[in-house]
Write an enzyme that holds these catalytic residues in place. Structure first.
Site, mmCIF file in Angstrom:
data_model
loop_
_atom_site.group_PDB
_atom_site.id
_atom_site.type_symbol
_atom_site.label_atom_id
_atom_site.label_comp_id
_atom_site.label_asym_id
_atom_site.label_seq_id
_atom_site.Cartn_x
_atom_site.Cartn_y
_atom_site.Cartn_z
ATOM 1 N N ASN A 10 0.859 -1.185 0.000
ATOM 2 C CA ASN A 10 0.000 0.000 0.000
ATOM 3 C C ASN A 10 0.896 1.236 0.000
ATOM 4 O O ASN A 10 1.491 1.572 1.014
ATOM 5 C CB ASN A 10 -0.892 -0.039 1.250
ATOM 6 N N LYS A 12 0.015 4.244 -0.364
ATOM 7 C CA LYS A 12 -0.701 5.390 0.224
ATOM 8 C C LYS A 12 -0.565 6.631 -0.662
ATOM 9 O O LYS A 12 -0.503 6.509 -1.886
ATOM 10 C CB LYS A 12 -0.201 5.648 1.647
ATOM 11 N N HIS A 96 -9.521 0.713 4.774
ATOM 12 C CA HIS A 96 -8.252 0.952 5.475
ATOM 13 C C HIS A 96 -8.514 1.837 6.702
ATOM 14 O O HIS A 96 -9.355 2.730 6.661
ATOM 15 C CB HIS A 96 -7.248 1.630 4.533
ATOM 16 N N GLU A 98 -6.985 4.232 7.950
ATOM 17 C CA GLU A 98 -6.828 5.683 7.767
ATOM 18 C C GLU A 98 -8.119 6.287 7.216
ATOM 19 O O GLU A 98 -8.510 7.393 7.591
ATOM 20 C CB GLU A 98 -5.623 5.965 6.854
ATOM 21 N N GLU A 166 -5.320 -5.460 10.395
ATOM 22 C CA GLU A 166 -4.328 -4.412 10.599
ATOM 23 C C GLU A 166 -4.615 -3.684 11.908
ATOM 24 O O GLU A 166 -5.430 -2.752 11.937
ATOM 25 C CB GLU A 166 -4.385 -3.409 9.448
ATOM 26 N N GLY A 172 2.224 2.072 10.664
ATOM 27 C CA GLY A 172 3.118 3.222 10.519
ATOM 28 C C GLY A 172 3.808 3.640 11.799
ATOM 29 O O GLY A 172 4.379 4.728 11.884
ATOM 30 N N SER A 212 3.454 -2.329 10.268
ATOM 31 C CA SER A 212 4.915 -2.263 10.462
ATOM 32 C C SER A 212 5.634 -3.557 10.079
ATOM 33 O O SER A 212 6.629 -3.931 10.708
ATOM 34 C CB SER A 212 5.245 -1.850 11.894
HETATM 35 C C1 PEP Z 1 -0.854 -0.019 6.049
HETATM 36 O O1 PEP Z 1 -1.069 1.164 6.011
HETATM 37 O O2 PEP Z 1 -1.646 -0.802 5.499
HETATM 38 C C2 PEP Z 1 0.323 -0.498 6.766
HETATM 39 C C3 PEP Z 1 0.330 -1.725 7.169
HETATM 40 O O3 PEP Z 1 1.327 0.420 6.995
HETATM 41 P P1 PEP Z 1 2.770 0.150 7.641
HETATM 42 O O4 PEP Z 1 3.319 -1.119 7.030
HETATM 43 O O5 PEP Z 1 3.584 1.344 7.279
HETATM 44 O O6 PEP Z 1 2.565 0.003 9.106
#
Ligand code: PEP
Length: 249
Positions: A10, A12, A96, A98, A166, A172, A212
């Site tokens: 992703n 973003k 997601h 976000e 997630e 992040g 992460s």
């Molecule tokens: C994401 O936004 O789907 C995600 C898992 O981000 P990150 O790997 O940066 O934590």
């Protein structure tokens, strides 16, 4: 039933066309297992979808990061599932955290989006996950079940869906869930699918972990029996994404 390992990237809201071309060149040069071992899908911002689709190796696929909840029309700024299909984009990420947190997408709205996108022939990466506060109050599974229920109430055919667990506190932040924490929720979620959808859907649906994930932690996470792959944010913009693709080798 075999569940092919799945790795999504992703990207973003990141990148210039030059940077995107560099990432694609790195992916195209990567030595990775074949598609029957690992399915790879990358998700650039909308404006770069045609560029990435045209330049990306043919064994990797592309996803949009969102789409509108129904057919297009007077919805300024939105992109419909129909348009993605028209452009030959096979996948979309929906729900997601976000978008849930910043744009206020409710469980029901995400469920409606998933149902409409699937009905148009898109494959969907549907995201679920709890906040730190919810985890600390012991409601992780209630939250994840409610998010999944809103999808299950609207969707009959799960064959074109991947569920991404997630935990919001891991996205992040550099705070990855431990392999045991990820396995626990994935196993509970699979049990939920068995009880509330069907044994067949529980056995065949890929549940991937996001939060992460890096080249350093992916192998141990991939070793968990109910972790069927990853959705990767930050590290998917870096060459270590190739190592993550190879995690299940
Ligand atoms: C994401 O936004 O789907 C995600 C898992 O981000 P990150 O790997 O940066 O934590």
């Amino acid at each position: 039933m075999g569940r092919t390992f799945f790795v999504g990237g992703n990207w973003k809201c990141n990148g210039t066309s030059e940077e995107i071309k560099k990432i694609v060149a790195t992916l195209n040069a990567g030595q990775v297992p074949s598609q029957d071992v690992v399915e790879v899908v990358v998700s650039p911002p909308y404006v770069f979808l045609p560029l990435v689709k045209n330049e990306l190796r043919s064994d990797f696929h592309v996803a949009a990061q969102n789409c509108w909840v129904k057919k297009g029309g007077a919805f300024t700024g939105e992109v419909s599932a129909d348009m993605l299909v028209n452009l030959g984009i096979p996948w979309v990420i929906l729900g997601h955290s976000e978008r849930r947190a910043i744009l206020g997408e409710s469980n029901e709205f995400v469920g409606d989006k998933v149902a409409y996108a699937l009905s148009q022939g898109l494959k969907v990466i549907a995201c679920v996950g709890e906040t730190l506060e919810q985890r600390e109050s012991g409601s992780t599974m209630d939250v994840v079940a409610a998010q999944t229920k809103a999808i299950a109430e609207r969707v009959k055919d799960w064959s074109n869906m991947v569920v991404a667990y997630e935990p919001v506190w891991a996205i992040g932040t550099g705070k990855v869930a431990t392999p045991a924490q990820a396995q626990e929720v994935h196993a509970e979620l699979r049990k939920w699918l068995q009880a509330n959808v069907s044994a067949e859907v529980a056995a065949s649906t890929r549940i991937i972990y996001g939060g992460s994930v890096s080249g350093a932690n992916c192998k141990e996470l991939a070793g968990q029996p109910d972790v069927d792959g990853f959705l990767v944010g930050g590290a998917s913009l870096k060459p270590e994404f190739i190592d993550i693709i190879k995690a299940a080798e």
